[in-house]
Design a protein around this motif. Structure first.
Motif, PDB file in Angstrom:
ATOM      1  N   LYS A 391       0.742  -1.274   0.041  1.00 18.98           N
ATOM      2  CA  LYS A 391      -0.087  -0.045   0.167  1.00 18.98           C
ATOM      3  C   LYS A 391       0.877   1.344   0.128  1.00 18.98           C
ATOM      4  CE  LYS A 391      -3.811  -2.250   2.439  1.00 18.98           C
ATOM      5  NZ  LYS A 391      -4.672  -2.110   3.463  1.00 18.98           N
ATOM      6  N   LYS A 393       3.724   1.417  -1.327  1.00 17.61           N
ATOM      7  CA  LYS A 393       4.354   1.495  -2.761  1.00 17.61           C
ATOM      8  C   LYS A 393       3.442   2.284  -3.364  1.00 17.61           C
ATOM      9  CE  LYS A 393       7.417  -2.274  -2.238  1.00 17.61           C
ATOM     10  NZ  LYS A 393       7.601  -3.833  -2.687  1.00 17.61           N
ATOM     11  N   THR A 394       2.025   1.785  -3.549  1.00 16.48           N
ATOM     12  CA  THR A 394       1.039   2.231  -4.176  1.00 16.48           C
ATOM     13  C   THR A 394       0.760   3.619  -3.947  1.00 16.48           C
ATOM     14  OG1 THR A 394      -0.634   1.591  -2.607  1.00 16.48           O
ATOM     15  CG2 THR A 394      -0.197   0.251  -4.547  1.00 16.48           C
ATOM     16  N   SER A 395       0.867   4.290  -2.774  1.00 23.20           N
ATOM     17  CA  SER A 395       0.883   5.725  -2.452  1.00 23.20           C
ATOM     18  C   SER A 395       1.917   6.318  -3.156  1.00 23.20           C
ATOM     19  CB  SER A 395       0.965   5.858  -0.955  1.00 23.20           C
ATOM     20  OG  SER A 395       1.988   5.361  -0.288  1.00 23.20           O
ATOM     21  N   ASP A 398       1.284   6.704  -6.638  1.00 19.76           N
ATOM     22  CA  ASP A 398       0.412   7.829  -6.851  1.00 19.76           C
ATOM     23  C   ASP A 398       1.215   9.007  -6.919  1.00 19.76           C
ATOM     24  OD1 ASP A 398      -2.139   6.026  -4.870  1.00 19.76           O
ATOM     25  OD2 ASP A 398      -1.636   5.768  -7.273  1.00 19.76           O
ATOM     26  N   ASP A 422       2.586   1.508 -14.061  1.00 18.24           N
ATOM     27  CA  ASP A 422       1.174   1.342 -13.057  1.00 18.24           C
ATOM     28  C   ASP A 422       0.688   0.166 -13.514  1.00 18.24           C
ATOM     29  OD1 ASP A 422       1.804   3.728 -11.908  1.00 18.24           O
ATOM     30  OD2 ASP A 422       0.591   4.842 -13.127  1.00 18.24           O
ATOM     31  N   SER A 425       2.481  -2.758 -12.082  1.00 14.63           N
ATOM     32  CA  SER A 425       2.477  -2.854 -10.610  1.00 14.63           C
ATOM     33  C   SER A 425       1.050  -3.458 -10.131  1.00 14.63           C
ATOM     34  CB  SER A 425       2.643  -1.510 -10.050  1.00 14.63           C
ATOM     35  OG  SER A 425       1.651  -0.548 -10.442  1.00 14.63           O
ATOM     36  N   THR A 426       0.138  -2.984 -10.831  1.00 14.10           N
ATOM     37  CA  THR A 426      -1.261  -3.653 -10.530  1.00 14.10           C
ATOM     38  C   THR A 426      -1.511  -4.908 -10.619  1.00 14.10           C
ATOM     39  OG1 THR A 426      -2.195  -2.857 -12.825  1.00 14.10           O
ATOM     40  CG2 THR A 426      -2.512  -1.533 -10.960  1.00 14.10           C
ATOM     41  N   GLU A 429       0.299  -6.865  -8.125  1.00 16.18           N
ATOM     42  CA  GLU A 429      -0.478  -6.803  -6.698  1.00 16.18           C
ATOM     43  C   GLU A 429      -1.500  -7.789  -7.113  1.00 16.18           C
ATOM     44  OE1 GLU A 429      -1.905  -2.773  -6.249  1.00 16.18           O
ATOM     45  OE2 GLU A 429       0.125  -2.025  -5.393  1.00 16.18           O
TER      46      GLU A 429
END
Length: 608
Positions: A391, A393-395, A398, A422, A425-426, A429
């Motif tokens: 999370k 990393k996702t932040s 972003d 992106d 990465s998704t 995940e």
């Protein structure tokens, strides 16, 4: 002679008279069965009560003032005399008797009815420790005269006593000896005195002797009959025991067959369980291989995604390297779990090969399962931390996209790469989430397999306990079978002894018949002798001083020619005229008789 010696002498003479009068009166009347109405039997009980009570030790601390009775002696002899426990128990359970003396009187009557008083007296005389414990030093039973009474009491076995103890008030019964019965004319004291003096009373001595022989023969016959009945009862008892033992043997044999069938079913179930466990192990191995392949494939995709991220962002590359390290630690933990699973499989194999080490293996496996659970918890915690880092990393991504949009003027190529990054990465995940779900499924499957393994172990332990119980029952059955074999051999030996005793008893009965016939002949001869002696002229015993010459030859007496009395007529003869020896009715040995009496006594015998 002191006071106690006089008491012992009086008790000895009174006991002799009581026992003789009871036995000989019953034998003379021809009725061997006596009851409460017999005065001789009542006096016998009174005399025996005085004998057994004489010189008994009294308790020092007796608050109620009750005297100690010889019932305590009977209780002390309970462990030495066979069968006395039942008699004492029946006496204690009598509700109408309240005192110790009443219980002692009831016990004495029961023992006489059971014909065991002689055996009890003989055993008591031999047990000096019991006599010293219960009696004083001056007591009658502590003296040598007690053995005489114990021998005479054995003759009571010829009498059958039928007594009703419940009707008598034994607590308040009078214990006074009636000596007038023994002082009448023709009593046993006078008779014994005549026998000692050797007076020429022909009829009384011979009748007493023949009657005594008859009573002795009847006593022997009664003793043999009693021994025969005892042997018969013992054989019947052994036969009943053998039948019970055979029934127990059949029952144990049936239980043994049932146990064998149970053991066969248990072995079949064990084989089925081994087969099912091997199948389960094979299925679990296949599942683990499939999971391993899936993890390898996902690892490859993750590594490719990681390389793309390393090319785009160095910061993301560092974070991905940390994730790789964490993933490697996770793989190590999975390999540890696999190794632990292999160890559990080997433990299961060892448990199958060595049943006696089952408990130790179970405890070790439980510890390993606890460690696995702890490792699983640690893995879950690490997965949670990895999700939190994802999370983060996702932040960060972003924030990077926001900064990238702000720096759109820098390069459109960078924008397209950012969007591709992106997407990748998704995708990573998503793959990570899929891996976590698959891992959770694997954990659920592993928990179910662990539960099945625990159930299987419990079932095996229960089967093992049942098998041990059946083995113990089999050992007990084998022991009882050996005991039954020993009892069977003893029963065969007792049957052989019983046959020998039957032969001996028949021979003794035949001997008794022959003795009875001989006794009849001797009785007839004694009657003939009595008639011949009555026919002879009875003279007084001649005085030595008045006779100076032989009555037959007329020669005078001197120092060389001595005087001799004829034991039949009482006259005085010389040695030549009275050198005959003959058994007379008044004597048991050959005595001197004159020629005239010898000729008269031999005439009926020669003519017959």
């Amino acid at each position: 002679m002191d006071e106690h010696a006089v008491e012992r002498s009086n008790l000895l003479n009174t006991a002799k008279l009581a026992i003789k009068s009871l036995i000989e009166t019953s034998m003379a009347s021809g009725i061997t069965s006596v009851d409460d109405s017999n005065d001789q039997l009542r006096q016998f009980f009174v005399v025996m009560e005085h004998v057994l009570q004489h010189g008994i030790k009294q308790k020092r601390s007796n608050i109620l003032g009750q005297k100690r009775s010889f019932f305590a002696v009977a209780e002390a002899m309970e462990r030495y005399v066979a069968g006395s426990g039942e008699t004492l128990l029946s006496v204690r359970n009598m509700p109408s008797i309240r005192t110790s003396l009443g219980r002692a009187r009831a016990w004495l009557r029961l023992v006489v009815m059971q014909k065991k008083l002689g055996d009890f007296a003989r055993e008591l005389v031999d047990r000096r420790d019991v006599i010293e414990e219960c009696y004083e030093d001056y007591a009658f039973l502590a003296s040598d005269d007690a053995s005489v009474i114990s021998g005479m009491l054995l003759g009571l076995s010829v009498l059958d006593c039928n007594l009703d103890i419940r009707r008598e008030d034994l607590d308040n019964l009078s214990a006074v000896i009636d000596f007038s019965r023994f002082l009448k004319e023709g009593n046993y004291l006078t008779r014994s005195g005549q026998e000692r003096s050797g007076s020429p009373s022909a009829g009384a001595g011979e009748s007493t002797m023949s009657q005594g022989d008859l009573s002795q023969l009847l006593d022997q016959k009664a003793y043999l009959e009693e021994m025969n009945t005892k042997l018969t009862t013992s054989v019947d008892d052994l036969q009943s025991r053998l039948s019970i033992a055979q029934k127990c043997n059949d029952k144990l044999q049936a239980e043994l067959d049932q146990t064998a069938s149970r053991m066969n079913t248990i072995s079949e179930k064990h084989e089925q369980f081994v087969n099912t466990s091997s199948d389960q192990h094979a299925g679990l191995g296949k599942k683990l291989e499939e999971v391993k392949k899936d993890i390898d494939a996902e690892r490859q995709t993750y590594e490719s995604a990681r390389q793309g991220l390393n090319e785009m962002y160095t910061a993301v590359q560092k974070q991905l390297e940390t994730e790789i390290k964490m993933r490697e630690e996770l793989e190590r933990e999975i390999e540890l779990q696999r190794s632990m699973k292999g160890e559990s499989e080997t433990a299961m194999q060892l448990m199958e090969t060595a049943v006696h080490e089952k408990q130790d293996t179970i405890t070790s496996l439980r510890r390993q399962l606890d460690d696995v659970k702890k490792a699983n918890l640690a893995v879950n915690e690490r997965l949670q931390t990895s999700e939190e880092t994802g999370k983060a990393k996702t932040s960060q991504l972003d924030m990077l996209t926001i900064s990238h949009t702000r720096l759109t003027a820098d390069s459109e190529r960078l924008q397209t790469q950012v969007t591709a990054l992106d997407q990748r990465s998704t995708a990573a995940e998503d793959t990570l989430q899929q891996l976590s779900t698959r891992y959770a499924d694997l954990e659920v499957k592993k928990a179910s397999a662990d539960a099945d393994l625990v159930i299987e172990r419990q079932w095996r332990s229960s089967v093992q306990t049942e098998l041990e119980q059946e083995r113990t029952k089999l050992q007990v059955a084998n022991g009882e079978l050996e005991q039954l074999r020993v009892i069977k051999t003893q029963f065969v030996e007792l049957q052989r002894k019983y046959a020998d005793l039957q032969e001996l008893c028949s021979g003794q009965e035949q001997t008794l018949v022959e003795l009875g016939s001989r006794l009849q002949l001797s009785k007839q001869e004694a009657e003939d002798m009595r008639e011949r002696s009555d026919q002879l002229k009875q003279s007084a015993w001649a005085d030595d001083k008045q006779v100076t010459s032989c009555r037959q030859c007329g020669q005078g007496f001197s120092v060389a020619r001595r005087k001799h009395h004829c034991r039949q007529c009482g006259m005085i003869y010389c040695n030549a005229c009275s050198d005959n020896q003959m058994v007379l009715a008044a004597s048991s040995k050959p005595v001197r008789v004159c020629d005239h009496c010898y000729t008269l006594l031999l005439q009926p015998t020669k003519s017959s």
